[in-house]
Design a protein around this motif. Structure first.
Motif, PDB file in Angstrom:
ATOM      1  N   THR A 516       0.837  -1.208   0.000  1.00 33.50           N
ATOM      2  CA  THR A 516       0.000   0.000   0.000  1.00 33.50           C
ATOM      3  C   THR A 516       0.867   1.252   0.000  1.00 33.50           C
ATOM      4  N   HIS A 519       1.728   2.351  -3.581  1.00 37.23           N
ATOM      5  CA  HIS A 519       0.674   3.098  -4.274  1.00 37.23           C
ATOM      6  C   HIS A 519       0.647   4.552  -3.826  1.00 37.23           C
ATOM      7  N   ARG A 520       0.860   4.778  -2.535  1.00 37.18           N
ATOM      8  CA  ARG A 520       0.827   6.163  -2.049  1.00 37.18           C
ATOM      9  C   ARG A 520       2.015   6.951  -2.591  1.00 37.18           C
ATOM     10  N   GLN A 522       3.563   6.417  -5.436  1.00 38.07           N
ATOM     11  CA  GLN A 522       3.290   6.704  -6.847  1.00 38.07           C
ATOM     12  C   GLN A 522       2.304   7.857  -6.999  1.00 38.07           C
ATOM     13  N   ASP A 523       1.320   7.917  -6.111  1.00 40.44           N
ATOM     14  CA  ASP A 523       0.352   9.004  -6.165  1.00 40.44           C
ATOM     15  C   ASP A 523       1.017  10.350  -5.894  1.00 40.44           C
TER      16      ASP A 523
END
Length: 973
Positions: A516, A519-520, A522-523
């Motif tokens: 997780t 993903h953060r 990359q955001d």
């Protein structure tokens, strides 16, 4: 105050007054234990803490220990901490080593220069290498021990500066086999960096009733009746309190407290008793006492010439009669720290300010001391004094005194009139405090900075400083959340700072392995402006957080990043880490080599992903350099209290120990790594530790155990526990599975990983998967997989993995009765294993070679098999011409420890002189290559380079330019 009370002596002068030898009441067991420690000084190293509350007798017991050691012929080095010098970097170490200037001058050049820089005697333009300071202390104590036993006594250590404690704790951990003992006295309950874990401790509690009564009976006017009962009740078994309350009760017109007032805190009560003795003293005596109390310097060489009355001055006898001071030779000392406290706090604020200003003027040639006295005299903000402290912080930082620099900047911030300047100084203090490893202090400074400014740049810098240290701790979920949250807030207003923060978050993501978090990250990267500065850092973040996503694109950027990093060692290191993550290990090693050639001082903390250095050297087959990197990270991490960094190094070291044939020590190191982290929150270290435990089991032939450990590298459903650390274990998992009947389960894991990596796997991982398939598939279909695992010439850069595959192929060929074909791979595999010193694998390859009909002999290099991995490492360095001191510098060992290892190694090697080492290691290596090639039909490499690679690499050094003086004839140099 009588010596048998257990109270501390005075605090001024080069050494506390020697103990007179009066009986120590109620401390027989403690004194006997301390004597046992001191008596062992000639045989075994001992480190002991002596802790207790104020007045429990720590200093008196230490004084008896000193007398005992001196009577036994030991050399005693003694120092005491002092509140006023706790903010002066290396002040306690300077006090300790001041009696041995010749020994300091006799240290090797780099060590001597580091120590002189630390003491402010050198240019220190870039700051000393703090690990080199620790090595210098270790070498010095070891050298003193060559002549006679050594006792190091550090009293009031709770007031010692952090830099001195770090250097001494570093040395203390490496005194094995040295005739050196350290006794550290400190107040109970105080945190003592470096000395608070697994250190034998002698705790001094209250005296029992019988001992308290006995102590009162020994006083000149022993109290009786109700007064005695009140003293016993009030003192609570504290020796100093018993003596001073008895003295106060016997004084004219003095009462021991008021029954209606109730009990006072002991220290406050004693301070009042001492302060009462100031009444009636001449004004000049009172002023001199206040100057002494305000200074509290352990250096009389500064105090008396600066203007303090000398010990023979008529000012002092009244204070001596009042039992406030003791005169010893040329020195005047307070009888106890509480006397100093009482004298200081009994004075009015105005008088204290005048005393500090007078001392600042006296010490104008000591700018750091002067600055602190001016600061102590400031009741309100003062820009000039704040600037003076800021300059003092700069000097401390250049000497490597990061704690002292942070303290100076923190006080400068308190004195800065403008809130913006105060915030700036607090951020600077946080940046300095990062290098102490004290995360709570860093966060306190950052929080204080936030209350003083709205400046976005400063606040961003504060967040970056806190994150820089936080990534090295074990609090991964909390740290990641903070870093990512701060980065998200700054993506628009401060994109550069946001990128720094997300880089820290990427490091945490690597350690934790939490998907997780990827993903953060990359955001956040998507939200950063496309033209944000430091594009190379964005690339680095992508590689760290997900090296298999767009691997080809990341690889294409590597040459540009390398070119831009030239002559910038810190960026070269970052590029090396990125290359390692992408399985470009040769590029990683070149970057690390170039960085270290240009960057002799590598900083006081490990890199955020410092374990990459050790892993890259391990994979490349440079195991000696890998263990050196582990030793440095362990040393730095332990001094700074960074358990996660220590765990990372322990996991790599455990792997190397297992591969070199020391499974017992390997298990110890791997288990150490697992105890320092939570495997569920630090998946990378957990995976590395289980891989090491698997390798240790393989070394012992315990394949069921090995499979169990390696199976833990993958989740129950076969997915990797860690997105990067798990995959290299695939082939080892398959090899263990074959030998314990777990083909089906292992094959499912291998194929699941292969599918996940499809199109993204590096040549190295493709080779490991091919090897795993060759082991697990139907034997009739195995050969293409083994050949595929060996097909790419680049795989020679992972020599151990290549040798494993060669051995697997050879075993398969021999079982298929293709014995002549098996001999070539066998010879090459054995040569590689020999060069690496992989003892379990050497034996396995030799057994297979004999089964294949090769004439395997027992050449001389097998003598190395009797040595431990550390002894082998030391022998190889000695063969390259390094002295014991130089070897000690590289491996963080004392010269005596190096000498001891060589002394035990020479008989096993069948040699008597140091000069024989290179001939032994190089000449017999050539013989071994010739012998292991077997009869004429055995495989001979077509490329002559392959025949001499091992020999040449055994000669090469990590940094180059090393002395090869082979005229040394003994192991003791």
């Amino acid at each position: 105050m009588d010596e048998h009370t257990g109270g501390r002596g005075a605090v001024m002068g080069p050494e506390p007054e020697p103990d007179r030898g009066e009986p120590v009441v109620g401390r027989d067991a403690e004194l006997a234990r301390l004597f046992r420690v001191v008596d062992s000084v000639s045989a075994d190293p001992v480190l002991m803490l002596v802790v207790g509350d104020v007045g429990t007798g720590k200093s008196t017991l230490l004084g008896h220990a000193v007398r005992r050691a001196e009577a036994g012929g030991a050399r005693v080095l003694r120092a005491a901490g002092s509140e006023s010098e706790s903010s002066l970097a290396f002040s306690a170490l300077h006090q300790l080593l001041r009696p041995v200037p010749a020994e300091v001058d006799g240290l090797p050049g780099r060590q001597r220069a580091a120590l002189q820089d630390a003491f402010g005697k050198g240019p220190a333009t870039s700051g000393p290498d703090l690990m080199l300071v620790g090595i210098a202390v270790l070498s010095l104590l070891s050298g003193l021990g060559d002549r006679h036993p050594v006792l190091v006594v550090l009293d009031d250590a709770q007031w010692c500066d952090r830099a001195s404690l770090d250097a001494l704790s570093f040395a203390a951990r490496r005194l094995e086999g040295e005739p050196v003992t350290m006794l550290i006295g400190a107040r109970g309950g105080d945190h003592l960096p470096g000395f608070d874990r697994h250190v034998p401790t002698l705790t001094l509690g209250p005296l029992d009733s019988a001992a308290a009564d006995q102590l009162l009976d020994l006083q000149p006017k022993s109290p009786t009746g109700r007064t005695r009962s009140r003293i016993l009740d009030q003192a609570g078994g504290n020796p100093l309190a018993l003596v001073e309350l008895a003295r106060a009760a016997s004084a004219p017109d003095t009462a021991v407290g008021s029954p209606s007032a109730g009990p006072l805190p002991l220290a406050e009560h004693l301070e009042r008793i001492f302060a009462a003795r100031l009444n009636g003293l001449p004004a000049a005596t009172t002023r001199a006492l206040l100057l002494l109390a305000a200074m509290d310097s352990a250096d009389s060489a500064i105090a008396v010439p600066a203007g303090l009355p000398h010990a023979g001055d008529e000012i002092w006898p009244p204070a001596e009669r009042a039992a406030l001071v003791r005169r010893t030779g040329h020195d005047v000392r307070f009888r106890h720290p509480l006397v100093r406290s009482a004298v200081y706090h009994a004075a009015s604020p105005g008088a204290r300010r005048e005393a500090h200003l007078a001392l600042a003027e006296m010490l104008r040639d000591e700018p750091d001391r002067s600055a602190w006295h001016r600061a102590a005299a400031c009741p309100h903000p003062d820009a000039a004094v704040s600037a003076e402290l800021e300059r003092s912080a700069g000097r401390a930082r250049r000497r490597g005194g990061h704690a002292a620099a942070a303290q100076a900047l923190q006080r400068a911030a308190e004195l800065a009139p403008r809130r913006e300047d105060s915030a700036r100084l607090l951020v600077g203090a946080a940046a300095a405090a990062v290098f102490t490893g004290d995360i709570a202090w860093v966060e306190e400074l950052v929080a204080a900075a936030r209350t003083r400014t709205d400046d976005a740049t400063l606040l961003a810098s504060a967040a970056v400083q806190a994150g820089r240290l936080a990534v090295l701790t074990v609090r991964h979920p909390v740290v990641f959340s903070r870093l990512a949250g701060a980065a998200e807030e700054l993506t628009v207003s401060q994109p550069a700072a946001a990128l720094d923060l997300v880089a820290g978050a990427a490091v945490v993501r690597f350690y934790s392995g939490e998907d997780t978090q990827r993903h953060r990250i990359q955001d956040i990267l998507r939200r950063l402006p496309a033209n944000a500065p430091h594009a190379d850092l964005r690339t680095w973040v992508r590689a760290v957080s997900d090296p298999f996503d767009d691997r080809d694109q990341l690889l294409a950027l590597l040459p540009k990043l390398v070119a831009e990093a030239q002559d910038r060692p810190e960026r070269l290191t970052a590029v090396g880490i990125m290359a390692w993550l992408l399985d470009e290990t040769p590029q990683a090693v070149r970057a690390f080599d170039e960085a270290f050639d240009r960057w002799q001082v590598q900083g006081a903390l490990p890199e955020g992903l410092g374990g990459a250095v050790a892993w890259a050297y391990t994979e490349r087959g440079r195991w000696e350099q890998a263990r050196e990197a582990c030793a440095r990270t362990t040393a730095v991490g332990r001094v700074a209290g960074l358990d996660h960094a220590v765990a990372c190094a322990a996991a790599v070291d455990a792997t190397l120990l297992a591969l070199q044939g020391d499974p017992s020590t390997a298990r110890t190191r791997a288990e150490e790594a697992l105890t320092l982290i939570d495997p569920l929150e630090s998946r990378s270290v957990g995976v590395y530790a289980h891989r090491a435990l698997g390798a240790a089991a393989v070394a012992e032939g315990a394949y069921e155990t090995a499979y169990g450990q390696l199976r833990m590298v993958f989740a129950a459903d076969g997915t990797p526990v860690h997105y990067h650390a798990s995959y290299p274990a695939l082939a080892d998992l398959a090899a263990a599975a074959v030998r314990c009947g777990r083909h089906e389960e292992a094959a499912a894991i291998v194929e699941r990983s292969a599918a996940a990596l499809a199109g993204h796997a590096s040549p190295r991982l493709r080779a490991l998967i091919s090897r795993a398939r060759g082991l697990l598939t139907d034997p009739r279909e195995a050969e293409p997989h083994f050949r595929a695992a060996l097909a790419d010439p680049v795989l020679e850069y992972w020599p151990f993995e290549r040798a494993q595959t060669l051995l697997d192929l050879a075993e398969w060929l021999r079982r298929r009765r293709r014995i002549a074909e098996a001999r070539g791979p066998l010879t090459e595999a054995l040569e590689i294993f020999r060069r690496l010193g992989a003892r379990p694998w050497i034996e396995r390859a030799r057994a297979e070679s004999r089964a294949a009909g090769l004439a395997v002999t027992d050449p001389a290099p097998d003598a190395l098999a009797e040595l431990s991995p550390q002894q082998q490492q030391i022998v190889r360095l000695a063969a390259r011409g390094l002295t014991n001191r130089e070897i000690g510098e590289k491996l963080f060992l004392s010269p005596r420890t190096v000498s001891s290892h060589l002394y035990r190694s020479f008989p096993k090697l069948g040699i008597t002189a140091r000069s024989q080492l290179r001939d032994l290691l190089e000449g017999t290596l050539v013989t071994a290559v010739q012998q292991e090639q077997g009869p004429p039909d055995a495989y001979v490499p077509d490329d002559p380079h392959a025949q001499t690679t091992a020999l040449r690499e055994s000669r090469s050094g990590h940094l180059g330019g090393l002395s090869r003086n082979l005229t040394r004839q003994t192991w003791t140099r």
